[in-house]
Design an enzyme around this catalytic site. Structure first.
Site, PDB file in Angstrom:
ATOM      1  N   HIS A  64       0.836  -1.211   0.000  1.00  9.00           N
ATOM      2  CA  HIS A  64       0.000   0.000   0.000  1.00  9.00           C
ATOM      3  C   HIS A  64       0.870   1.260   0.000  1.00  9.00           C
ATOM      4  O   HIS A  64       0.663   2.171  -0.814  1.00  9.00           O
ATOM      5  CB  HIS A  64      -0.909  -0.028   1.232  1.00  9.00           C
ATOM      6  CG  HIS A  64      -1.712   1.207   1.456  1.00  9.00           C
ATOM      7  ND1 HIS A  64      -3.073   1.263   1.235  1.00  9.00           N
ATOM      8  CD2 HIS A  64      -1.366   2.444   1.901  1.00  9.00           C
ATOM      9  CE1 HIS A  64      -3.512   2.485   1.515  1.00  9.00           C
ATOM     10  NE2 HIS A  64      -2.491   3.223   1.937  1.00  9.00           N
ATOM     11  N   GLU A  65       1.838   1.311   0.911  1.00  9.34           N
ATOM     12  CA  GLU A  65       2.662   2.514   1.021  1.00  9.34           C
ATOM     13  C   GLU A  65       3.543   2.710  -0.216  1.00  9.34           C
ATOM     14  O   GLU A  65       3.741   3.838  -0.681  1.00  9.34           O
ATOM     15  CB  GLU A  65       3.521   2.458   2.288  1.00  9.34           C
ATOM     16  CG  GLU A  65       2.724   2.385   3.584  1.00  9.34           C
ATOM     17  CD  GLU A  65       1.704   3.499   3.731  1.00  9.34           C
ATOM     18  OE1 GLU A  65       1.940   4.609   3.197  1.00  9.34           O
ATOM     19  OE2 GLU A  65       0.655   3.263   4.352  1.00  9.34           O
ATOM     20  N   HIS A  68       1.618   4.257  -3.031  1.00 10.35           N
ATOM     21  CA  HIS A  68       1.369   5.704  -2.914  1.00 10.35           C
ATOM     22  C   HIS A  68       2.353   6.512  -3.764  1.00 10.35           C
ATOM     23  O   HIS A  68       2.055   7.655  -4.136  1.00 10.35           O
ATOM     24  CB  HIS A  68       1.470   6.140  -1.457  1.00 10.35           C
ATOM     25  CG  HIS A  68       0.160   6.084  -0.730  1.00 10.35           C
ATOM     26  ND1 HIS A  68      -1.009   6.607  -1.247  1.00 10.35           N
ATOM     27  CD2 HIS A  68      -0.174   5.580   0.492  1.00 10.35           C
ATOM     28  CE1 HIS A  68      -1.996   6.415  -0.386  1.00 10.35           C
ATOM     29  NE2 HIS A  68      -1.519   5.799   0.673  1.00 10.35           N
ATOM     30  N   GLU A 124      -6.147   6.585  -1.814  1.00  8.82           N
ATOM     31  CA  GLU A 124      -6.080   5.477  -0.864  1.00  8.82           C
ATOM     32  C   GLU A 124      -6.640   4.191  -1.465  1.00  8.82           C
ATOM     33  O   GLU A 124      -6.142   3.097  -1.186  1.00  8.82           O
ATOM     34  CB  GLU A 124      -6.821   5.835   0.424  1.00  8.82           C
ATOM     35  CG  GLU A 124      -6.201   6.968   1.211  1.00  8.82           C
ATOM     36  CD  GLU A 124      -4.799   6.636   1.709  1.00  8.82           C
ATOM     37  OE1 GLU A 124      -4.485   5.443   1.883  1.00  8.82           O
ATOM     38  OE2 GLU A 124      -4.025   7.582   1.918  1.00  8.82           O
ATOM     39  N   ASP A 128      -4.719   0.729  -1.737  1.00 11.65           N
ATOM     40  CA  ASP A 128      -5.271  -0.512  -1.192  1.00 11.65           C
ATOM     41  C   ASP A 128      -5.242  -1.629  -2.234  1.00 11.65           C
ATOM     42  O   ASP A 128      -4.816  -2.757  -1.952  1.00 11.65           O
ATOM     43  CB  ASP A 128      -6.720  -0.297  -0.729  1.00 11.65           C
ATOM     44  CG  ASP A 128      -6.822   0.413   0.611  1.00 11.65           C
ATOM     45  OD1 ASP A 128      -5.810   0.466   1.340  1.00 11.65           O
ATOM     46  OD2 ASP A 128      -7.917   0.902   0.933  1.00 11.65           O
ATOM     47  N   HIS A 189      -9.515   7.913   3.384  1.00 13.44           N
ATOM     48  CA  HIS A 189      -9.619   6.454   3.414  1.00 13.44           C
ATOM     49  C   HIS A 189     -11.091   6.043   3.362  1.00 13.44           C
ATOM     50  O   HIS A 189     -11.927   6.621   4.070  1.00 13.44           O
ATOM     51  CB  HIS A 189      -9.002   5.879   4.690  1.00 13.44           C
ATOM     52  CG  HIS A 189      -7.544   6.174   4.858  1.00 13.44           C
ATOM     53  ND1 HIS A 189      -7.097   7.359   5.399  1.00 13.44           N
ATOM     54  CD2 HIS A 189      -6.439   5.442   4.564  1.00 13.44           C
ATOM     55  CE1 HIS A 189      -5.770   7.348   5.435  1.00 13.44           C
ATOM     56  NE2 HIS A 189      -5.349   6.206   4.922  1.00 13.44           N
ATOM     57  N   ARG A 195     -13.140  -0.669   2.117  1.00  9.90           N
ATOM     58  CA  ARG A 195     -11.737  -0.979   1.827  1.00  9.90           C
ATOM     59  C   ARG A 195     -11.565  -2.470   1.542  1.00  9.90           C
ATOM     60  O   ARG A 195     -10.788  -2.867   0.661  1.00  9.90           O
ATOM     61  CB  ARG A 195     -10.834  -0.575   2.990  1.00  9.90           C
ATOM     62  CG  ARG A 195     -10.784   0.893   3.251  1.00  9.90           C
ATOM     63  CD  ARG A 195      -9.763   1.259   4.301  1.00  9.90           C
ATOM     64  NE  ARG A 195      -8.400   1.238   3.764  1.00  9.90           N
ATOM     65  CZ  ARG A 195      -7.343   1.701   4.395  1.00  9.90           C
ATOM     66  NH1 ARG A 195      -7.477   2.220   5.617  1.00  9.90           N
ATOM     67  NH2 ARG A 195      -6.147   1.664   3.834  1.00  9.90           N
TER      68      ARG A 195
END
Length: 227
Positions: A64-65, A68, A124, A128, A189, A195
């Site tokens: 996920h990070e 980004h 986000e 995800d 988010h 999610r």
């Protein structure tokens, strides 16, 4: 001012979050990802635990990070953390097309009768979806190198079912109607249910693992993929 914007950020400065923070971060200016040690506990990680469980949870957080760096905000910074339009025009063109699919998908999701804002939550949601795809691929590579793990005792789950359930349980949450309304209006988010269901409905591997009927809610005909 222009020279300041083009300056190379100092990546040797101290951590931007303390190690007791239960959250992970990507910094486009520093071009790095941060995973405080407090993340390496349940429900995100089990030391010496089943790899399917750890890849599904902490693996997807890591993915996920990293993703980004390739969302709408992250793509505006180069490898040195400077504002720079460095993408190939064709890549940017297809990125804009695929993100429209994701905006429509999440805008159609409601949680307790309240609609998700697919535009507000886009970055986000991209992270995800990309994070879980990266974690699944990493787990597949791990299995190729190490072989299949033993099934977890007493739970009657395959390894891939355990992988996806581990991902989903990170986002267990309970909202009051007012709290949910505020979250939907202000937080980038999506709520936990969105999610989980939004990402898993886009995963062919999830549909295969749980044998979801074709065109069912969790096996959508259109599966949105950005990365």
């Amino acid at each position: 001012m222009n020279s300041d914007l083009k300056a190379v950020p100092d990546r040797k400065q101290s951590w931007i979050r303390p190690p007791v923070t239960v959250n992970a971060f990507y910094s486009p200016v520093r071009n790095d990802v941060i995973f405080p040690i407090a993340m390496f506990h349940l429900p995100y990680y089990i030391p010496d635990g089943p790899s399917a469980v750890n890849f599904g949870a902490m693996g997807s957080v890591i993915g996920h990070e990293i993703t980004h760096a390739l969302d709408f905000q992250g793509r505006q910074y180069d490898q040195e953390g400077k504002l720079e339009d460095w993408w190939d025009p064709q890549t940017a063109y297809y990125f804009n097309i695929t993100t429209q699919c994701m905006i429509r998908q999440y805008s159609d999701i409601s949680v307790d009768g309240q609609q998700v804002d697919g535009d507000l939550t886009l970055d986000e949601n991209i992270a995800d979806n990309g994070g879980l795809r990266a974690a699944r691929y990493a787990y597949m590579r791990w299995v190729e190198d190490h072989g299949e793990e033993p099934l977890l005792p007493s739970v009657n789950l395959t390894q891939y079912q355990a992988f996806f359930i581990s991902y989903a349980q990170m986002y267990c949450s309970k909202w009051s109607p007012i709290g949910l309304s505020l979250h939907l209006l202000t937080d980038p988010h999506s709520p936990g249910k969105a999610r989980v269901n939004g990402v898993l409905a886009n995963s062919k591997t999830f549909s295969w693992a749980f044998q979801c009927p074709v065109y069912s809610a969790m096996n959508a005909q259109t599966k949105c993929t950005v990365w």
